[in-house]
Write a protein that holds these residues in place. Sequence first.
Motif, mmCIF file in Angstrom:
data_model
loop_
_atom_site.group_PDB
_atom_site.id
_atom_site.type_symbol
_atom_site.label_atom_id
_atom_site.label_comp_id
_atom_site.label_asym_id
_atom_site.label_seq_id
_atom_site.Cartn_x
_atom_site.Cartn_y
_atom_site.Cartn_z
ATOM 1 N N SER A 29 0.828 -1.204 0.000
ATOM 2 C CA SER A 29 0.000 0.000 0.000
ATOM 3 C C SER A 29 0.863 1.255 0.000
ATOM 4 O O SER A 29 0.575 2.221 -0.713
ATOM 5 C CB SER A 29 -0.923 -0.001 1.217
ATOM 6 N N ASN A 33 0.996 4.055 -2.940
ATOM 7 C CA ASN A 33 0.712 5.457 -2.627
ATOM 8 C C ASN A 33 1.862 6.369 -3.038
ATOM 9 O O ASN A 33 1.637 7.482 -3.536
ATOM 10 C CB ASN A 33 0.415 5.616 -1.138
ATOM 11 N N PHE A 37 1.087 9.297 -5.657
ATOM 12 C CA PHE A 37 1.228 10.695 -5.261
ATOM 13 C C PHE A 37 2.445 11.360 -5.890
ATOM 14 O O PHE A 37 2.453 12.564 -6.101
ATOM 15 C CB PHE A 37 1.264 10.816 -3.741
ATOM 16 N N LYS A 47 -1.926 17.852 -1.421
ATOM 17 C CA LYS A 47 -2.970 16.858 -1.198
ATOM 18 C C LYS A 47 -2.334 15.473 -1.196
ATOM 19 O O LYS A 47 -2.532 14.672 -2.108
ATOM 20 C CB LYS A 47 -4.061 16.966 -2.260
ATOM 21 N N THR A 48 -1.545 15.207 -0.188
ATOM 22 C CA THR A 48 -0.794 13.954 -0.151
ATOM 23 C C THR A 48 -1.050 13.150 1.115
ATOM 24 O O THR A 48 -0.185 12.415 1.559
ATOM 25 C CB THR A 48 0.720 14.245 -0.282
ATOM 26 N N SER A 49 -2.197 13.290 1.720
ATOM 27 C CA SER A 49 -2.577 12.459 2.862
ATOM 28 C C SER A 49 -3.315 11.224 2.366
ATOM 29 O O SER A 49 -4.118 11.314 1.433
ATOM 30 C CB SER A 49 -3.458 13.244 3.833
ATOM 31 N N THR A 50 -3.049 10.093 2.976
ATOM 32 C CA THR A 50 -3.655 8.848 2.529
ATOM 33 C C THR A 50 -4.066 8.000 3.721
ATOM 34 O O THR A 50 -3.477 8.106 4.800
ATOM 35 C CB THR A 50 -2.680 8.051 1.643
ATOM 36 N N GLY A 52 -3.821 4.747 3.637
ATOM 37 C CA GLY A 52 -3.233 3.436 3.369
ATOM 38 C C GLY A 52 -2.776 2.704 4.609
ATOM 39 O O GLY A 52 -2.694 1.469 4.618
ATOM 40 N N LEU A 121 4.482 13.039 1.330
ATOM 41 C CA LEU A 121 3.409 12.075 1.595
ATOM 42 C C LEU A 121 3.145 11.950 3.086
ATOM 43 O O LEU A 121 4.064 11.868 3.884
ATOM 44 C CB LEU A 121 3.793 10.711 1.017
ATOM 45 N N PHE A 123 1.650 9.299 5.124
ATOM 46 C CA PHE A 123 1.179 7.919 5.233
ATOM 47 C C PHE A 123 1.130 7.495 6.694
ATOM 48 O O PHE A 123 0.129 6.948 7.156
ATOM 49 C CB PHE A 123 2.102 6.991 4.443
#
Length: 235
Positions: A29, A33, A37, A47-50, A52, A121, A123
């Motif tokens: 994951s 991601n 991204f 806008k790089t929040s996930t 995962g 990112l 994550f």
Amino acid sequence: MNRILAVTRLHTVVWWNQFIWPWAIMAISLLVNILIFASIDEAAPGKTSTGGLSSLYVVSAIAAAVSISQIFPFALGMGVTRRTFYVATVLVNVAQAILYGVLLYILNLIEGGTNGFGIGLHFFRVPYIDVSNGLLQIAVYAAPLLFLNFVTMFVAIWFVRFGTNGLFATGAAAILVFGLLGALITWQGWWGDIWHWLSTQHQISLLVGWPALVAVVAALGGMAAMRKKMAPGMA
């Protein structure tokens, strides 16, 4: 106590399910991601929040439930009592949650030190669940894992004890109860008050306190159900 610690080793029978697959799937994951991204970073800066990271929790919860059906009959065949098996299983899950919390915190620091793996990112450092205190951050990672594991273990024990019909009947009853409760809240116009109460809760209460409380209740419920007579073939 020595007997309980000896029984914890039975969980090595399914160590791939409980300790390898959750991290392997989370790693996949994370890689996906990063690739996604990295390719859209210029088009969607910031806008790089996930979500995962949730993959680790979902797979761990499934593995916790599966461990009941896979290890419990084996343990009984070796003369292990239900109480000993369950206490050992609880200890394994608590140790697992603490270990996962520490490892996730380390990955949190790596993500922060590399500016989100070079692409900003988020994550492991997901907004709202990212706190400044190291010990609290470990607890923030660990408490929801305990919550999910003990809840799914309780469901698995309930299934083993009452079978498919019992599980579905309980699910139907839960839907009915919560549906009626939702209708009552809507009728009385309490949703605003409930939302206000939730919004005024401390961050740590929502991320650690309440999940830990439900985890304890689920663990005690699992103990009570485990000590009763199980379904044929599982007694």
